[in-house]
Design a protein around this motif. Structure first.
Motif, PDB file in Angstrom:
ATOM      1  N   ASP A  13       0.873  -0.964   0.025  1.00 57.56           N
ATOM      2  CA  ASP A  13      -0.001  -0.058   0.055  1.00 57.56           C
ATOM      3  C   ASP A  13       0.787   1.217   0.075  1.00 57.56           C
ATOM      4  O   ASP A  13       0.377   2.360  -0.283  1.00 57.56           O
ATOM      5  N   SER A  54      -3.354  -5.812  -5.776  1.00 58.78           N
ATOM      6  CA  SER A  54      -3.303  -4.306  -5.477  1.00 58.78           C
ATOM      7  C   SER A  54      -3.167  -3.557  -6.667  1.00 58.78           C
ATOM      8  O   SER A  54      -4.072  -2.487  -7.021  1.00 58.78           O
ATOM      9  N   ARG A  57      -6.809  -3.467  -8.267  1.00 57.01           N
ATOM     10  CA  ARG A  57      -7.643  -2.774  -7.585  1.00 57.01           C
ATOM     11  C   ARG A  57      -7.568  -1.161  -7.900  1.00 57.01           C
ATOM     12  O   ARG A  57      -8.576  -0.504  -7.939  1.00 57.01           O
ATOM     13  N   ARG A  58      -6.522  -0.753  -8.272  1.00 57.94           N
ATOM     14  CA  ARG A  58      -6.085   0.503  -8.533  1.00 57.94           C
ATOM     15  C   ARG A  58      -6.465   0.688  -9.799  1.00 57.94           C
ATOM     16  O   ARG A  58      -6.958   1.926 -10.162  1.00 57.94           O
TER      17      ARG A  58
END
Length: 87
Positions: A13, A54, A57-58
């Motif tokens: 993150d 990740s 999702r971004r």
């Protein structure tokens, strides 16, 4: 001593999109080279799965933002409509 244990990994993150993508590409290259021990391969694979999730999702979030912006653009009156009210 494994390569993974030598370098502390930045939390996913905290990585920028570009950094996460570069790390994922690096992991794929290392895994394809077939030079790691099984344990190291599994650790890298696990990190790659987290990075991929990740990144997905971004991308989905960015796509949603673009759709919202495009919707706002389509809903805005064009210049001709605004100009006709000005005399």
């Amino acid at each position: 001593m494994s390569d993974t244990a030598e370098m502390p990994l930045t939390p996913v993150d905290e990585l920028t999109f570009r950094e996460a993508l570069a790390e994922l590409e690096s992991i794929v290259t290392v895994l394809e080279s077939n030079t790691l021990e099984l344990e190291d391969s599994l650790a890298r694979y696990e990190r790659g799965v987290v990075l991929l999730g990740s990144l997905q999702r971004r991308l989905a979030s960015a796509e949603q933002q673009v759709e919202v912006l495009m919707g706002e653009l389509a809903a805005a009156p064009d210049d001709e409509e605004r100009d006709t009210t000005l005399s």
